[in-house]
Structures are given as C-alpha cells and as structure tokens.
Design an enzyme around this catalytic site. Sequence first.
Site, PDB file in Angstrom:
ATOM      1  N   TYR A  57       0.404  -1.455  -0.140  1.00 41.85           N
ATOM      2  CA  TYR A  57       0.149   0.118  -0.039  1.00 41.85           C
ATOM      3  C   TYR A  57       1.009   1.687   0.070  1.00 41.85           C
ATOM      4  O   TYR A  57       1.826   1.405   1.064  1.00 41.85           O
ATOM      5  CB  TYR A  57      -0.847   0.400   1.385  1.00 41.85           C
ATOM      6  CG  TYR A  57      -2.023  -0.757   1.323  1.00 41.85           C
ATOM      7  CD1 TYR A  57      -2.118  -1.542   0.067  1.00 41.85           C
ATOM      8  CD2 TYR A  57      -2.302  -1.373   2.837  1.00 41.85           C
ATOM      9  CE1 TYR A  57      -3.030  -2.563   0.383  1.00 41.85           C
ATOM     10  CE2 TYR A  57      -3.498  -2.347   2.694  1.00 41.85           C
ATOM     11  CZ  TYR A  57      -3.832  -3.218   1.390  1.00 41.85           C
ATOM     12  OH  TYR A  57      -4.792  -4.082   1.381  1.00 41.85           O
ATOM     13  N   GLY A 215     -23.980   4.457  -1.203  1.00 41.63           N
ATOM     14  CA  GLY A 215     -24.891   4.827  -1.525  1.00 41.63           C
ATOM     15  C   GLY A 215     -24.682   6.269  -2.508  1.00 41.63           C
ATOM     16  O   GLY A 215     -25.612   6.852  -2.692  1.00 41.63           O
TER      17      GLY A 215
END
Length: 313
Positions: A57, A215
């Site tokens: 990472y 969402g």
Amino acid sequence: MHYRTLGKTGIEISEIGFGAWAIGGDAWGPVEDTSSIRAMERALELGVNFIDTADVYGDGHSETLVARVLRGRRDRVVVATKGGLMGHHRDPRREPVYDRPEKVVHAFEESLRRLETDYIDVYFDHIWWNDQRETDAFLTAFARLKQEGRVRAVGVSTDDPAYVEAFDRDGTLDVVQLDYSLLNRRAEDRVLPYCQERGIGVVVRGPLRMGLLTGKFTSDSTFPEGDVRHGWPREAWYREQLEKTERLRPLTSAERSMGQLALRFVLNHPAVSAAIPGGKTAEQVEQNVAASARPLVTDEDLALIEHVTGEAT
C-alpha cells in the site's frame, strides 16, 4: 464498539477495524497524510483496536503512517499487515518472487522496520494465487516467525477456496482475509463455512464494495486518474450493482445508513470476526464505526437482501 475473538487465536478485536489501503495514497485518489493520521486517531478514540495494512500500500507508505499512530499505544492496538505482492505488482508475469522462506522473512522484517515494532499480531500472505513454491515458502517462514514470537497469528488474503485449503493443509491457518459484501456473496458458498468449521478467523475486506455500498455514487459519478475505480462508470457491472444498491435502499433509515447496513450484513455471518472498511477522513471513520451500534439485520431485512442479491455476484 463491540469486540470479537479472532477465530482460534484468542486475540480480541473490534468488529469494525480500520482498512489502511487508501491512506497509502496511490490507489484511491488524493489523500493527505494529516487527514489519514486524524482518521486513524479518531478510529482509536472510538474503540477501534484493529488496523490492517500491507507492504504494497503506497509501497510501504501506509505502514509508515500506521507507525505514527502506534507510538505510545502499541500494546493496545492489534496490527495486521501483509506481504507477498511487493515485486509481483510490478511484474505481471507472476514469476515466483517469494520462492524461499528467507525472502518472506526479509519482507516481514521490512514491515517491522516501517511499522516501528518488533512483532506483528497478524501477518498475511498477500498472494492470492496458489503457487506451490510460494505457498511452501510462506508456510515455512510463518512457522519460524511464530516460533520466534515475532508473529501472533498467520493467515492468507484470498477469495480462492482451493488456496485456503492448500494454506491450511497442516491445520495451521489462523485467519483468512476475503472479499465479502452485499454485492459479492461468493464467500458464503465454501470459504466462510470452511473457516467456521475449523475455527479460522475471518477478516472481511471490501464490505462496502469499494464505496459502492455507501449509496453515494450514481451513473454520473466520476473517479480521478490514479483511482482504482477510474474506469468503473464505463462498465456494465457497475451500473448493475448501482441498481441493486438502490433496490436495497428501503432497508435504510435515519438510524442506519446504506453503508452501515452493508457493514451489519457482513458482521451478521457467524464466521466473520471483523470488517475493515477503509477511511481517508475522520468523518468516514465515524460513519463506519457507528455501524457497530446500529440495528442488527433482521429476518425481514435478509428476505429482501436475498431477493435482490441472492445470486452470487
């Protein structure tokens, strides 16, 4: 915050952890180190005691940032990191890079150096394909590191049932890290039952489907260059999963956001020990951590979830 035992390891971890991929700064769009540090600090303030990172990472940058928040509190934080992709991610031919235990130990020691610690709580094999030489190298190295007391638990990050079983051939596998979410339920078929039967801890990555299950995305959303999601809006599967997410929206309320529903869903599986959503800001962390106290998934919720997402995706 609620806590769970990580399989047969006896290690107690928060059911919501902190996934530190995004803070590496090379895969999820712009991120400021000061914001990343504050996000981790806020997570710890709210009861998170489990941080998951990897040497790949940001080519180690994520680990160096994690080290900064560990100072003065190392004994209170369960740290997981992963090795095995460094080198592979630069070589798409997948030639065996970790074909000897000494190479695994070297990668491990480099992670120790960046994390500024002398032990790792959970160390994962980050190679998700089953190469016999590399599997053997990791198993030999892991046994040595556990015997020396430099690792408390070992595991593999994979979604491949065959690799899980190969890695567990001697019954020494402690933890599996896998992709599991409302929009990707393949793990329910073989891997999760296998882990539950054998007392293997399960850490869920991707519980928010890389942000889709917050969402907040639409068909018009765009992602910057350098973000792993940059090309998603052009893909048919992206639009299909957005549509499924919208069909799940009736299960949300003022007490439970879409992201919190998604986290509660994966935590509902009895094999799961923790979910590790990523977070680049303190506000994102607060939303994720709040899922631990949000309403549980009910049988009625599961009925709609099964109707919308029952086919493995």
